[in-house]
Design a protein around this motif. Sequence first.
Motif, PDB file in Angstrom:
ATOM      1  N   GLU A   1      -4.787   2.128  -0.855  1.00 52.16           N
ATOM      2  CA  GLU A   1      -6.207   1.832  -1.005  1.00 52.16           C
ATOM      3  C   GLU A   1      -6.390   0.403  -1.499  1.00 52.16           C
ATOM      4  OE1 GLU A   1      -8.543   5.939  -2.044  1.00 52.16           O
ATOM      5  OE2 GLU A   1      -7.512   4.943  -3.693  1.00 52.16           O
TER       6      GLU A   1
ATOM      7  N   ASP B   1     -10.721   0.789  -3.040  1.00 46.77           N
ATOM      8  CA  ASP B   1     -11.193   2.130  -2.660  1.00 46.77           C
ATOM      9  C   ASP B   1     -11.297   2.364  -1.153  1.00 46.77           C
ATOM     10  OD1 ASP B   1     -11.444   2.916  -5.354  1.00 46.77           O
ATOM     11  OD2 ASP B   1     -13.437   1.997  -5.480  1.00 46.77           O
ATOM     12  N   THR B   2     -10.831   1.425  -0.340  1.00 47.45           N
ATOM     13  CA  THR B   2     -10.750   1.641   1.107  1.00 47.45           C
ATOM     14  C   THR B   2      -9.336   2.055   1.470  1.00 47.45           C
ATOM     15  OG1 THR B   2     -12.489   0.041   1.631  1.00 47.45           O
ATOM     16  CG2 THR B   2     -10.949   0.590   3.395  1.00 47.45           C
ATOM     17  N   ASN B   3      -9.182   3.203   2.079  1.00 50.68           N
ATOM     18  CA  ASN B   3      -7.870   3.685   2.504  1.00 50.68           C
ATOM     19  C   ASN B   3      -7.484   2.939   3.778  1.00 50.68           C
ATOM     20  OD1 ASN B   3      -5.594   5.016   3.400  1.00 50.68           O
ATOM     21  ND2 ASN B   3      -6.491   7.063   3.341  1.00 50.68           N
TER      22      ASN B   3
ATOM     23  N   PHE C   1     -10.280  -5.797   8.635  1.00 50.59           N
ATOM     24  CA  PHE C   1     -10.129  -5.610   7.193  1.00 50.59           C
ATOM     25  C   PHE C   1      -9.113  -6.596   6.634  1.00 50.59           C
ATOM     26  CE2 PHE C   1      -8.548  -3.920   3.254  1.00 50.59           C
ATOM     27  CZ  PHE C   1      -9.680  -3.437   2.628  1.00 50.59           C
TER      28      PHE C   1
END
Length: 239
Positions: A67, A70-72, A84
């Motif tokens: 993560e 908080d982005t997997n 990303f």
Amino acid sequence: MKETVIDAHNLSKIYDEKTIPVYALNNVHLHIQRGEFTAIKGPSGSGKTTLLNMIGGLDNPSGGFVEINDTNITALKGNRLIDFRLNNIGFVFQSYNLIPVLTAKENIEFIMLLQNRPKEEREKRVAELLKQIGMEDKVDKRPVELSGGQQQRVAVARALAPKPQFILADEPTANLDSIAAENLLDVMLKLNKEENITFVFSTHDQRVINRARRVITLEDGKIVADTAPTKIEHLLYEK
């Protein structure tokens, strides 16, 4: 409380799973907070580069996930993962990976061009970074006209240009002589202190390890030590 930017949960990377499994990473847990200057060390084959590649979304784990704020990222695929990485992660490699036909300015600007940043913003950011790395007079030089240390400084500036969440540096001093390595590390440590930029290194270089505020040791794909050097040790190396 400090902000956690990297969360690695139960990371494993297994090769030859159908025969005898070989663990490049074995159930690794890792948390990196904003502003850290962290060195990951260990012998060749310990899993250092594999771990950096997992954190950076350059390779997929056999188990576990990563993560970033908080982005997997392990669940991201295709263009979503590319976008990303482009906007959140800066990479510095030991081989510099500069584009030969571009000048120092153009190499630093390159990622911002991919992001479609306005020209005025790009030029302002490049000027800021060239000043920070002490290369204002090399703006129009191509990689072949720069020393190894100068090329690696440009690579650091390129990684910083889009203001990523953190910088992953894989053996960034490996191809540099002692003076160039010391100068590069001074620049990176200054950026860390003054701008709170997060650096995570994979390294064999004791000079990097000596400057790190946190040292993680890998052996056989496992974290066997996670320590913070003493203040006395840092006084020997910080200027």
